[in-house]
Each structure stands twice: as C-alpha cells, then as structure tokens.
Enzyme design. Structure first.
Site, PDB file in Angstrom:
ATOM      1  CB  SER A 136       0.507  -0.907   5.322  1.00 27.96           C
ATOM      2  OG  SER A 136       1.699  -1.544   5.697  1.00 27.96           O
ATOM      3  CE  LYS A 162       3.631   1.124   6.780  1.00 23.79           C
ATOM      4  NZ  LYS A 162       3.269   1.727   8.079  1.00 23.79           N
ATOM      5  CG  LEU A 163       6.287  -0.773  -1.396  1.00 27.44           C
ATOM      6  CD1 LEU A 163       7.394  -0.940  -2.448  1.00 27.44           C
ATOM      7  CD2 LEU A 163       5.077  -1.641  -1.757  1.00 27.44           C
ATOM      8  CE  LYS A 164       4.421  -2.915   7.728  1.00 26.71           C
ATOM      9  NZ  LYS A 164       4.849  -2.178   8.946  1.00 26.71           N
ATOM     10  CG  ASP A 189       6.975   0.563   8.545  1.00 22.05           C
ATOM     11  OD1 ASP A 189       8.028   0.706   9.210  1.00 22.05           O
ATOM     12  OD2 ASP A 189       5.859   0.343   9.073  1.00 22.05           O
ATOM     13  CG  ASN A 191       7.612  -2.621  11.132  1.00 20.16           C
ATOM     14  OD1 ASN A 191       7.095  -2.829  10.040  1.00 20.16           O
ATOM     15  ND2 ASN A 191       6.968  -1.995  12.112  1.00 20.16           N
ATOM     16  CD  GLU A 214       5.948   3.617   9.340  1.00 18.31           C
ATOM     17  OE1 GLU A 214       5.480   3.681   8.173  1.00 18.31           O
ATOM     18  OE2 GLU A 214       5.300   3.152  10.289  1.00 18.31           O
ATOM     19  CG  ASP A 239       5.476   3.052  13.884  1.00 14.98           C
ATOM     20  OD1 ASP A 239       4.984   3.229  14.996  1.00 14.98           O
ATOM     21  OD2 ASP A 239       5.076   2.125  13.131  1.00 14.98           O
ATOM     22  CE  LYS A 263       1.639   2.131  13.749  1.00 15.26           C
ATOM     23  NZ  LYS A 263       2.651   1.049  13.767  1.00 15.26           N
ATOM     24  N   GLY A 291      -1.457   2.557  11.533  1.00 16.23           N
ATOM     25  CA  GLY A 291      -2.501   1.556  11.726  1.00 16.23           C
ATOM     26  C   GLY A 291      -1.930   0.317  12.374  1.00 16.23           C
TER      27      GLY A 291
HETATM   28  O1  SMG Z   1      -3.396  -1.119   9.912  1.00 13.85           O
HETATM   29  O2  SMG Z   1      -3.005  -0.926   7.784  1.00 13.85           O
HETATM   30  C1  SMG Z   1      -2.672  -1.243   8.925  1.00 13.85           C
HETATM   31  C2  SMG Z   1      -1.285  -1.795   9.127  1.00 13.85           C
HETATM   32  C3  SMG Z   1      -0.270  -0.736   8.914  1.00 13.85           C
HETATM   33  O3  SMG Z   1       1.945  -1.398   8.435  1.00 13.85           O
HETATM   34  C4  SMG Z   1       1.118  -1.170   9.287  1.00 13.85           C
HETATM   35  N1  SMG Z   1       1.389  -1.257  10.605  1.00 13.85           N
HETATM   36  O4  SMG Z   1       4.679  -0.592  11.735  1.00 13.85           O
HETATM   37  O5  SMG Z   1       3.244   0.685  10.883  1.00 13.85           O
HETATM   38  C5  SMG Z   1       3.576  -0.440  11.255  1.00 13.85           C
HETATM   39  C6  SMG Z   1       2.669  -1.627  11.129  1.00 13.85           C
HETATM   40  C7  SMG Z   1       2.494  -2.297  12.452  1.00 13.85           C
HETATM   41  C8  SMG Z   1       1.624  -3.503  12.440  1.00 13.85           C
HETATM   42  S1  SMG Z   1       2.233  -4.741  11.418  1.00 13.85           S
HETATM   43  C9  SMG Z   1       1.443  -6.208  11.743  1.00 13.85           C
HETATM   44 MG    MG Z   2       5.483   1.322  11.142  1.00 15.44          MG
END
Ligand code: SMG
Ligand code: MG
Length: 369
Positions: A136, A162-164, A189, A191, A214, A239, A263, A291
């Site tokens: 990520s 995966k790109l935020k 993703d 969020n 996501e 998610d 998760k 994660g």
């Molecule tokens: O554990 O590699 C990891 C982080 C993966 O992007 C990740 N997690 O929404 O999926 C999600 C985020 C939540 C935590 S972001 C600080």
């Molecule tokens: Mg997520």
C-alpha cells in the site's frame, strides 16, 4: 484454560517512511499488545487501533481502556472455562470495539494453540504455505516521488500496488503509474474520501483497468456503494463498511461490493474474519487480507488468514521492512519472489524479541486476575 496473568503493553515504533492517507499522515505506529499467561503457554494479541480515531472510531487509548475496564474482566469471569471460541460470545454485551476484542481473542487463541502445538494457519483453515504480497503506497506531494516509491517496491518483488487516493490525488497518480509501469496489478483505496456525487469523476478511473477501488464512500453508505457500482466499471471493494459476517452478507446482497478486504480487527477477531471469508466464498466474492501497519505479531496472524482458499487477491501483507527497520519478532517477515511465508510453528508461529520489545515499550500494565 485458565489465565494467570494479563498484560497490556504499549509500544511505539518509528515507520521507515511517513504513510499518508486521506485521513492523515503516520510517522510512527503506537500499538497496544495483549499478553495472556496460562499454566502451559503465553499468548500474544495485537490491537490494530490507530493512535487517533481517524480510520474508525477506535484508537489506542480507547482500546486499552475498554480492554482494562470491560473486556478482560468479562473474559476472566469464565474462570477455567476460557477458550478462544468463547471469547467473542462472552464479550458480546460490550457494544462495538472490535479491534480491542480481536486483540484479546487473538491472545487467547495464540495461548491455546501454543499449548496444543498447533499453528494458527492450520486452525483457521490455511491451504497455502506462502501468500502473494501487495504493498500500500501512501499519498505523496509529487508524482515523481510516487513513481520512485512504486519503482522501489516493484524492484523488491511486490506483486500488486495499491495507491492511496483522495480528491485531488486520484486520476493523475493512477495514470502516471499505469503509463510508467504498464500492466501491473494496480488498485486504489480512498478510505471514505468521496461521496456518491463524485461517481462521474470516479468513472474516469475506468480506463486504467484497476483491480478494484476500495471504500470510496463513507462507512455507513453501503447503498451508495451499490449505486456507485452501477456507474463505474472498476470493481468496488469494501473495507471500513464490513464490520461482521452479517454486514458482509448484507453488502453482497445489496450489490455494494464485488470484492471484500478482510481485516480481523475490523470485524472483532480472526474467527469472525474466517466467517466473513466463508460468506464471501459462498457468494463467489473474492477476498484479500487488509493491513493496519501491524508488527510481526499481528502480521503473523494476517499471513495465516491470507492463506485461506478464498483469499485469491494479494493482500496488504508486506514484509516487515516496508514498515519498520526493526520488527518486534525474532525473525522479520521477508519477501521471497513476491511472497511471504506462512508461519508453521505453534500459535502465531513467531516469537517476540524481548529486548526489542523492551526498547520500544512506553508502558506496561498488569491487570488483576
Ligand atoms: O498494513 O500495509 C499496511 C497498510 C495497508 O493501506 C493500508 N491500510 O484502509 O486499508 C486501509 C489502510 C488502513 C490503515 S492506514 C494508516
Ligand atoms: Mg482500506
């Protein structure tokens, strides 16, 4: 099984690089670890709540409080009759706090399995001895910086990126990564950073053939995701919205997702996570393991979960060094040809490094048993 001691340990670990998402930037990870002692073994659980209530309402301090005040006393009320399978049931009167509950259940499960000499993977139903690892990648200030980061991860062997994303950082970074690296496994993703009103904008991601998008919309906007799924071609993955096997069944029935990120912390534990997996599998919905920047302890459990048959997409189960210069386990998780090995030893199958833990510890609380 009788529990003779319960410890809540707070640690703080610096991240190797800042991790920026639509809800903020992480430069270190504060974690509450749960350690239970039984006459035959010790068990470890990791709480994935973040320092601030920005991913979900839970946060480290609230998790420690609810563990100390409400969860551990309820668990201990079972006396000799404590089993991992009973944890969720005895904690059920306490509303919410899935991450705190999951950490306690994992500690009990780990102790139980270490006593039985059985691995968590075997117990959960793992069918693979290694799992493909994705990574990520956080939001960056500039595209060149992002391309450098992605290039580094691809060179290390990660099989999916995966790109935020967030409004203002979506089409351009995706286009840049697609153009530069071609046909790699790529997903995004958000969020919860968008609203249904952004549907047309999000449809502009369609040409980039993403594996999935996501959680674009708010956690409680399941119907919105179903509407969005009708107007974009990118598969919608949930998610934050999936908080239990029941909510997974509902989201699937509504057409709100065609993929699910699982998760364990978000759904109250690894046993419920397996049930989410089972519901998804019964409905032909692929899942993958999310994660929460776990230490090697929580990561061991994630990797075991990711070895179940329905986990057909690479997870956010990266190697330890993607997060931490020094992990808390004696052996870090490493990337081997894009895969991470599923531990085979009893319980989590990893051992905490006592010295490293001591160095990272900011507080230890022994609860009364
Ligand atoms: O554990 O590699 C990891 C982080 C993966 O992007 C990740 N997690 O929404 O999926 C999600 C985020 C939540 C935590 S972001 C600080
Ligand atoms: Mg997520």
């Amino acid at each position: 099984m009788k529990i003779t001691a319960v410890e809540l340990r707070r640690i703080r670990m610096p991240l190797v690089s800042p991790f920026r998402t639509s809800f903020g930037t992480q430069t270190s990870r504060e974690v509450v670890l749960v350690r239970v002692t039984t006459p035959d073994a010790e068990g470890w659980g990791e709480c994935v709540a973040m320092e601030e209530p920005l991913y979900s309402y839970e946060y480290v301090e609230s998790a420690q409080h609810v563990l100390r005040t409400h969860l551990v006393p309820r668990l201990l009320s079972l006396g000799d009759a404590i089993t991992a399978a009973r944890v969720a049931h005895v904690l059920e009167p306490v509303k919410g706090h899935p991450m705190a509950k999951a950490a306690l259940e994992l500690a009990v499960l780990d102790a139980e399995l270490r006593t039985a000499g059985r691995s968590l993977g075997d117990d959960l139903g793992a069918v693979r001895d290694r799992v493909p690892a994705g990574v990520s990648v956080g939001i960056m200030d500039e595209i060149p910086q992002l391309l450098d980061a992605v290039e580094g991860y691809l060179e290390q062997g990660y099989v999916r990126i995966k790109l935020k994303i967030e409004p203002g950082w979506d089409l351009e970074p995706v286009r840049a990564v697609r153009e530069r690296f071609g046909d790699i496994g790529l997903q995004v993703d958000a969020n919860t950073a968008y609203t249904l009103g952004d549907a047309r904008h999000l449809a502009e991601l369609d040409p980039f053939d993403l594996l999935l998008i996501e959680q674009p919309l708010p956690e409680d906007d399941v119907r919105g995701h179903a509407e969005l799924a009708k107007v974009i071609r990118t598969p919608v993955c949930l998610d934050e919205s999936i908080t239990s096997a029941r909510s997974a069944a509902d989201a699937i029935a509504l057409g709100a997702c065609s993929v699910i990120n699982i998760k364990a912390g978000r759904v109250g534990g690894y046993l419920e996570a397996v049930r989410v997996h089972d519901v998804a599998q019964a409905n032909g919905i692929p899942v993958w393991c999310g994660g929460m920047l776990e230490t090697g302890l929580g990561r061991a459990a994630n990797v075991a979960l990711a070895a179940l048959p329905g986990f057909v997409l690479p997870g956010d189960t990266s190697a330890s060094d993607r997060y931490y210069a020094q992990d808390v386990t004696t052996e870090p998780f490493v990337l081997e040809d894009g895969y991470v090995r599923v531990p085979t030893g009893p319980g989590l199958g990893v051992e905490p490094d006592v010295d490293v833990l001591a160095e990272l510890t900011t507080g230890v609380e022994q609860l009364e048993v």
